[in-house]
Write an enzyme that holds these catalytic residues in place. Structure first.
Site, PDB file in Angstrom:
ATOM      1  N   SER A  38      45.244  33.353  33.143  1.00 26.50           N
ATOM      2  CA  SER A  38      44.510  32.127  33.483  1.00 26.50           C
ATOM      3  C   SER A  38      45.449  30.934  33.690  1.00 26.50           C
ATOM      4  O   SER A  38      46.343  30.672  32.895  1.00 26.50           O
ATOM      5  CB  SER A  38      43.512  31.784  32.375  1.00 26.50           C
ATOM      6  OG  SER A  38      42.927  30.522  32.652  1.00 26.50           O
ATOM      7  N   LYS A  88      30.627  35.507  31.261  1.00 26.04           N
ATOM      8  CA  LYS A  88      29.812  34.368  31.718  1.00 26.04           C
ATOM      9  C   LYS A  88      28.317  34.553  31.452  1.00 26.04           C
ATOM     10  O   LYS A  88      27.596  33.577  31.274  1.00 26.04           O
ATOM     11  CB  LYS A  88      30.059  34.099  33.209  1.00 26.04           C
ATOM     12  CG  LYS A  88      31.463  33.551  33.487  1.00 26.04           C
ATOM     13  CD  LYS A  88      31.656  33.200  34.950  1.00 26.04           C
ATOM     14  CE  LYS A  88      33.093  32.763  35.203  1.00 26.04           C
ATOM     15  NZ  LYS A  88      33.332  32.383  36.604  1.00 26.04           N
ATOM     16  N   ASP A 127      31.370  26.162  38.657  1.00 22.24           N
ATOM     17  CA  ASP A 127      31.991  26.892  39.774  1.00 22.24           C
ATOM     18  C   ASP A 127      31.475  26.424  41.137  1.00 22.24           C
ATOM     19  O   ASP A 127      32.246  26.266  42.088  1.00 22.24           O
ATOM     20  CB  ASP A 127      31.736  28.404  39.641  1.00 22.24           C
ATOM     21  CG  ASP A 127      32.594  29.040  38.564  1.00 22.24           C
ATOM     22  OD1 ASP A 127      33.696  28.526  38.285  1.00 22.24           O
ATOM     23  OD2 ASP A 127      32.173  30.076  38.013  1.00 22.24           O
ATOM     24  N   GLY A 184      27.050  39.215  43.563  1.00 22.92           N
ATOM     25  CA  GLY A 184      27.297  39.404  42.140  1.00 22.92           C
ATOM     26  C   GLY A 184      27.350  38.056  41.437  1.00 22.92           C
ATOM     27  O   GLY A 184      26.847  37.048  41.951  1.00 22.92           O
ATOM     28  N   GLY A 185      27.980  38.047  40.280  1.00 19.92           N
ATOM     29  CA  GLY A 185      28.036  36.827  39.479  1.00 19.92           C
ATOM     30  C   GLY A 185      28.723  35.674  40.189  1.00 19.92           C
ATOM     31  O   GLY A 185      28.289  34.517  40.078  1.00 19.92           O
TER      32      GLY A 185
HETATM   33  P1  ATR Z   1      31.631  39.070  40.306  1.00 19.46           P
HETATM   34  O1  ATR Z   1      31.220  38.541  38.980  1.00 19.46           O
HETATM   35  O2  ATR Z   1      33.083  38.885  40.611  1.00 19.46           O
HETATM   36  O3  ATR Z   1      30.765  38.591  41.418  1.00 19.46           O
HETATM   37  P2  ATR Z   1      30.230  41.544  40.419  1.00 19.46           P
HETATM   38  O4  ATR Z   1      29.023  40.911  39.835  1.00 19.46           O
HETATM   39  O5  ATR Z   1      30.635  42.920  39.979  1.00 19.46           O
HETATM   40  O6  ATR Z   1      31.492  40.655  40.197  1.00 19.46           O
HETATM   41  O7  ATR Z   1      30.044  41.543  42.006  1.00 19.46           O
HETATM   42  C1  ATR Z   1      31.001  42.087  42.851  1.00 19.46           C
HETATM   43  C2  ATR Z   1      30.590  41.828  44.297  1.00 19.46           C
HETATM   44  O8  ATR Z   1      31.564  42.420  45.166  1.00 19.46           O
HETATM   45  C3  ATR Z   1      29.254  42.425  44.682  1.00 19.46           C
HETATM   46  O9  ATR Z   1      28.663  41.646  45.671  1.00 19.46           O
HETATM   47  C4  ATR Z   1      29.691  43.797  45.235  1.00 19.46           C
HETATM   48  O10 ATR Z   1      28.776  44.411  46.098  1.00 19.46           O
HETATM   49  P3  ATR Z   1      27.598  45.355  45.464  1.00 19.46           P
HETATM   50  O11 ATR Z   1      26.588  44.413  44.910  1.00 19.46           O
HETATM   51  O12 ATR Z   1      27.116  46.132  46.617  1.00 19.46           O
HETATM   52  O13 ATR Z   1      28.268  46.192  44.419  1.00 19.46           O
HETATM   53  C5  ATR Z   1      30.922  43.375  46.001  1.00 19.46           C
HETATM   54  N1  ATR Z   1      31.836  44.487  46.280  1.00 19.46           N
HETATM   55  C6  ATR Z   1      32.657  45.110  45.405  1.00 19.46           C
HETATM   56  N2  ATR Z   1      33.375  46.075  46.028  1.00 19.46           N
HETATM   57  C7  ATR Z   1      32.996  46.066  47.329  1.00 19.46           C
HETATM   58  C8  ATR Z   1      33.369  46.804  48.491  1.00 19.46           C
HETATM   59  N3  ATR Z   1      34.303  47.772  48.443  1.00 19.46           N
HETATM   60  N4  ATR Z   1      32.783  46.490  49.668  1.00 19.46           N
HETATM   61  C9  ATR Z   1      31.840  45.526  49.741  1.00 19.46           C
HETATM   62  N5  ATR Z   1      31.449  44.772  48.681  1.00 19.46           N
HETATM   63  C10 ATR Z   1      32.011  45.033  47.498  1.00 19.46           C
END
Ligand code: ATR
Length: 275
Positions: free
Chosen positions: A15, A66, A102, A129-130
């Site tokens: 961080s 979070k 954020d 995602g988050g």
């Molecule tokens: P974060 O808190 O960083 O958002 P997360 O909640 O795990 O982490 O979300 C990851 C995001 O990256 C999601 O939108 C995920 O898509 P899915 O909802 O379909 O899983 C996306 N993501 C991760 N790997 C991916 C890939 N190879 N191609 C496209 N989207 C991807």
């Protein structure tokens, strides 16, 4: 005596927040310390309680806590409620208040540092995602003409859009393949950069001169930034967002607004990056 703050996560050693807050404190004359706190995956609450009991005044929260921070907050700001996640806690005497800085950090970086006014623009948010959930409310508040949320799993994009549909900006959800063309602002909020992928969406989504921002920074963002530049977009990493969300957190804790531009410049040169 200094007030103490921390960033709590697992992992947390990477961080940059302690460096940013040290610069803010020096600039604004605030008496505070800011440290990294590694919480065991099953010990987030215990770590926070021990820190607060030892006099801690508040903390930032990073992966993967979070949502736990959201659950622990007795009071939540509207923007934390909308995103369903908390990245900043203030330990008030009568309970803990949770905020999410954020989204404001992202919007302030786009508008102040990158110089793009979001009002009236077409925005494409990739991911559901988050990270995406945490910023959508603030993007809406900046009044773009339309926001499209695309995601590999389209149901998650639809759910995110449904949760924000009452806020007055036209919102759409789609698959990655159905992402609309010619967008003014592209925001990559997926974790695809972690795997070294260039972009989860096709270059046709980029309007001429679009801003293409990845929330990651450092080597992880490079594939996306190179892809954006190769397709005529203005590439931008997540370092400015990081500095701006920290500034929002300082304001939330202490009512003081630091100047972010000199801090971003120093962070940039420390990272040795051109963007
Ligand atoms: P974060 O808190 O960083 O958002 P997360 O909640 O795990 O982490 O979300 C990851 C995001 O990256 C999601 O939108 C995920 O898509 P899915 O909802 O379909 O899983 C996306 N993501 C991760 N790997 C991916 C890939 N190879 N191609 C496209 N989207 C991807």
């Amino acid at each position: 005596m200094s007030d103490s703050y921390a960033v709590v996560g697992n992992p947390v050693e990477h961080s940059r927040s302690p460096a940013i807050h040290a610069m803010f404190a020096a600039q604004t004359g605030q008496q505070l310390t800011y440290e990294r706190l590694l919480a065991p995956l099953d010990g987030f609450e215990a770590t926070l309680r021990a820190f607060a009991a030892a006099g801690g005044k508040g903390c930032n929260v990073t992966v993967p806590f979070k949502f736990d921070a959201f659950a622990l907050a007795a009071v939540r700001t509207e923007r934390a409620r909308l995103g369903g996640a908390v990245n900043t806690l203030r330990f008030d005497a009568d309970g803990w208040t949770g905020d999410n800085t954020d989204g404001a950090g992202l919007v302030n970086d786009i508008q102040r540092n990158a110089g793009r006014t979001l009002a009236g623009l077409q925005v494409l948010l990739v991911g559901a995602g988050g990270a995406a959930a945490g910023v959508l409310g603030s993007l809406i508040a900046a009044a773009p003409a339309r926001i499209t949320v695309v995601n590999r799993t389209v149901d998650k994009a639809q759910a995110l859009v449904a949760g924000h549909a009452h806020l007055g900006v036209p919102l759409h959800a789609a698959t990655l393949a159905d992402a609309p063309a010619e967008q003014d602002i592209l925001i990559n909020a997926t974790s695809t950069s972690l795997a070294g992928a260039a972009s989860p969406v096709d270059a046709r989504v980029l309007a001429r001169g679009a801003l293409a921002l990845d929330m990651m920074y450092g080597p992880k963002a490079q594939g996306f930034l190179d892809w954006a530049a190769a397709h005529g977009a203005e590439p931008r990493d997540g370092l400015g967002m990081l500095v701006e969300q920290a500034a929002e957190a300082l304001f939330f804790w202490r009512g003081v607004r630091p100047e972010t531009a000199p801090v971003l410049k120093t962070m940039r040169s420390e990272l040795g990056e051109a963007l």
